[in-house]
Design a protein around this motif. Structure first.
Motif, PDB file in Angstrom:
ATOM      1  N   THR B 220       0.324 -49.271 -19.922  1.00 42.85           N
ATOM      2  CA  THR B 220       0.417 -48.413 -18.744  1.00 42.85           C
ATOM      3  C   THR B 220      -0.713 -48.709 -17.759  1.00 42.85           C
ATOM      4  O   THR B 220      -0.507 -48.642 -16.546  1.00 42.85           O
ATOM      5  CB  THR B 220       0.365 -46.926 -19.135  1.00 42.85           C
ATOM      6  N   TYR B 227       1.229 -51.974  -9.915  1.00 40.85           N
ATOM      7  CA  TYR B 227       1.916 -51.274  -8.829  1.00 40.85           C
ATOM      8  C   TYR B 227       0.966 -50.791  -7.744  1.00 40.85           C
ATOM      9  O   TYR B 227       1.379 -50.554  -6.615  1.00 40.85           O
ATOM     10  CB  TYR B 227       2.860 -50.167  -9.343  1.00 40.85           C
ATOM     11  N   GLN B 231       2.528 -52.285  -4.648  1.00 46.26           N
ATOM     12  CA  GLN B 231       3.314 -51.143  -4.179  1.00 46.26           C
ATOM     13  C   GLN B 231       4.763 -51.210  -4.669  1.00 46.26           C
ATOM     14  O   GLN B 231       5.688 -50.840  -3.966  1.00 46.26           O
ATOM     15  CB  GLN B 231       3.276 -51.055  -2.644  1.00 46.26           C
ATOM     16  N   GLN B 233       6.162 -49.571  -7.368  1.00 46.41           N
ATOM     17  CA  GLN B 233       6.124 -48.580  -8.444  1.00 46.41           C
ATOM     18  C   GLN B 233       7.383 -48.581  -9.296  1.00 46.41           C
ATOM     19  O   GLN B 233       7.320 -48.588 -10.520  1.00 46.41           O
ATOM     20  CB  GLN B 233       5.930 -47.173  -7.857  1.00 46.41           C
ATOM     21  N   LEU B 234       8.537 -48.555  -8.629  1.00 46.49           N
ATOM     22  CA  LEU B 234       9.803 -48.449  -9.358  1.00 46.49           C
ATOM     23  C   LEU B 234      10.005 -49.649 -10.277  1.00 46.49           C
ATOM     24  O   LEU B 234      10.312 -49.507 -11.455  1.00 46.49           O
ATOM     25  CB  LEU B 234      10.954 -48.334  -8.358  1.00 46.49           C
ATOM     26  N   THR B 236       7.806 -51.790 -11.453  1.00 49.41           N
ATOM     27  CA  THR B 236       6.850 -51.822 -12.549  1.00 49.41           C
ATOM     28  C   THR B 236       7.258 -50.834 -13.641  1.00 49.41           C
ATOM     29  O   THR B 236       7.221 -51.162 -14.829  1.00 49.41           O
ATOM     30  CB  THR B 236       5.442 -51.463 -12.033  1.00 49.41           C
ATOM     31  N   ALA B 237       7.657 -49.630 -13.206  1.00 50.06           N
ATOM     32  CA  ALA B 237       8.045 -48.621 -14.190  1.00 50.06           C
ATOM     33  C   ALA B 237       9.212 -49.120 -15.028  1.00 50.06           C
ATOM     34  O   ALA B 237       9.235 -48.933 -16.253  1.00 50.06           O
ATOM     35  CB  ALA B 237       8.414 -47.315 -13.487  1.00 50.06           C
TER      36      ALA B 237
END
Lengths: 216, 292
Positions: B220, B227, B231, B233-234, B236-237
């Motif tokens: 994590t 991210y 930028q 985020q999605l 990477t998640a």
């Protein structure tokens, strides 16, 4: 310590947020989890597969990653709510899969002979479900469901990492200000959780006892 | 229970009805997926730049290193937790009250307190600063105490699940208490416990991600670094979650295999023990007859 007891309303407010997160998510997860369980045992193969995939994927994802999806990733595609709602969504998405499994295990625990006997005395599907299988399944579901809810109560703490000022975040705040009292502060907050968990498990135990029937 | 017992095999009318349900369900699912895809498309989330890090060797390597770190944290915690669990599990079975009650208290305390609370406490109390133990060990210790408490219950349930005749027979041929435990009960209990133990590894692996809050290393943390830089985020998640899910599914497959190979039919009588570690979110134990 004076800081904690002088500002005890902050402690209580933090636990109130924990309880709010817990109660709302608990209700929603139970509803959603029951729907999932119904899909997983139902006759429609597509729904069975879809629910199965959902449960497998979400169960094996850390709750923290679910929170990352809801709090960090979703706002990037313009899906945003207030903090409490987001916390409830993340907890519900995660917990409902465990509720689903708890209910499924409850239904599975009803001996096969019960259903066979119900069918053989001529009860219809609805009749044997209503009169024979579900009442026993409900009873068997209480202990695993209680465990899931206790886990949910403790899981609300993850919200602390995403800006919700619930009990764990509040403990961090108090400890930052009063480093010397950290042991006592920890014990105060731990006691809060212990009390809540004990209340839950006591309730489950009472329910289990009340619903228990003579076992064979 | 097999569903087929509950109703007769469907006739032509029911088959047709189920077909309608299936079509409606498929359409609904397609609609949901389409909505999500359109949404992502509109927001430009499929842009190559956002996915690029995950095919760039440097970042892939960083992610794998993070995964390794996560697995190391989980493995260390499990090893310690097993020791803690055997110790406190057998202490809870002790005939002496002054051993049994403190052990009970410790186990109940660490099962009732959220892991994150323990982590934050360790981090603020012993982790930070020049002479601190660092967030890595805070995660390990918190997970050890929590999982150790859960394993203590699993262990105790495993011992209690054995037929009483085993211990009685051992006493009858003149074994001492420690011999009965070490030679007769423990080997059999461990066999029954194995699947539950592996399921607990899945729980531990998932819980290492909580180190995020106290800036511990691991998957994590790497994900966050990526991210923050790109930028994305999605994306990477999605990638990080997929890595967790893969490892956990492998562990689950291992648990199933062990169950089949070593435990076999016996698992039925101790299904509750397996459920204690396997079925529950954060490993709450139900197998041992009520929570407290």
């Amino acid at each position: 310590m004076e800081d904690v007891f002088g500002n005890f309303d902050l402690v209580l407010r933090a636990f109130w947020l924990t309880i709010q997160l817990f109660l709302i998510s608990a209700v929603l997860s139970t509803v959603f989890g029951t729907v999932l369980a119904a899909m997983r045992v139902g006759p429609v193969a597509v729904l069975r597969t879809a629910a199965g995939i959902y449960v497998t994927v979400v169960r094996n994802t850390p709750l923290l990653m679910v929170f990352v999806f809801v709090f960090v990733a979703a706002p990037r595609i313009d899906i945003n709510f207030d903090f409490l709602t987001k916390g409830v969504i993340a907890l519900t998405v995660y917990t409902s899969t465990f509720v689903c499994e708890a209910i499924r295990s409850g239904v599975n625990s009803v001996p096969l002979g019960q259903a066979e006997a119900a069918r053989s005395i001529g009860l219809t599907f609805a009749g044997s479900m209503r009169e024979i299988v579900l009442p026993q399944a409900f009873r068997a579901t209480v202990p695993p469901l209680a465990s899931v809810l206790i886990a949910l109560l403790k899981d609300t703490s993850v919200a602390a990492a995403f800006g919700l000022l619930e009990a764990v975040a509040r403990m961090r705040y108090f400890t930052n200000n009063n480093a010397d009292d950290r042991m006592w502060i920890f014990l105060v907050f731990a006691a809060g959780y212990v009390i809540l968990v004990e209340l839950l498990s006591f309730g489950a135990w009472r329910l289990e006892r009340r619903w228990r029937v003579a076992t064979r | 229970m097999s569903a087929s017992v509950l109703y007769d095999s469907p006739g032509p009318k029911t088959v047709a009805r189920h077909r309608v349900y299936s079509i409606v369900a498929v359409l609904a699912l397609i609609a949901v997926i389409a909505l999500v895809v359109i949404r992502l498309q509109q927001q430009g989330q499929f842009a190559y730049d956002l996915w690029e890090p995950f095919i760039t060797p440097v970042y892939v390597e960083a992610l794998l290193k993070g995964l390794l770190e996560t697995i190391k944290m989980a493995a260390t915690s499990v090893v310690f937790a097993v020791m803690f669990g055997v110790l406190f599990g057998s202490a809870k079975l002790s005939e002496r009250g002054w051993i049994r009650w403190p052990a009970w208290l410790v186990v109940e305390f660490f099962r009732a307190v959220p892991v994150l609370l323990l982590m934050v406490f360790f981090f603020l109390a012993y982790g930070v600063g020049a002479d601190g133990i660092g967030s890595y060990w805070c995660v390990v210790f918190a997970l050890t105490l929590y999982n150790g408490a859960v394993l203590a219950e699993i262990f105790r349930a495993g011992i209690l699940a054995l037929p009483a005749g085993q211990a009685e027979a051992a006493y009858a041929i003149g074994m001492r208490k420690s011999q009965v435990m070490n030679i007769i009960l423990l080997p059999q209990a461990v066999k029954i416990m194995l699947p539950a133990l592996i399921s607990q590894c899945v729980v531990t692996l998932k819980d290492t991600s909580l180190g995020f809050y106290i800036l511990a290393p691991g998957l994590t943390a790497v994900g966050k670094a990526i991210y923050t830089e790109f930028q994305n985020q999605l994306q990477t998640a999605i990638v990080v979650s997929a890595m967790y899910v893969t490892v956990n599914l492998l562990l689950t497959a291992l648990a199933t295999w062990v169950q089949k190979r070593y435990v076999g039919e016996k698992a039925l009588s101790t299904a509750a023990v397996a459920a204690a570690g396997g079925g529950m979110a954060t490993g709450e134990n139900t197998g041992s007859g009520g929570m407290f």
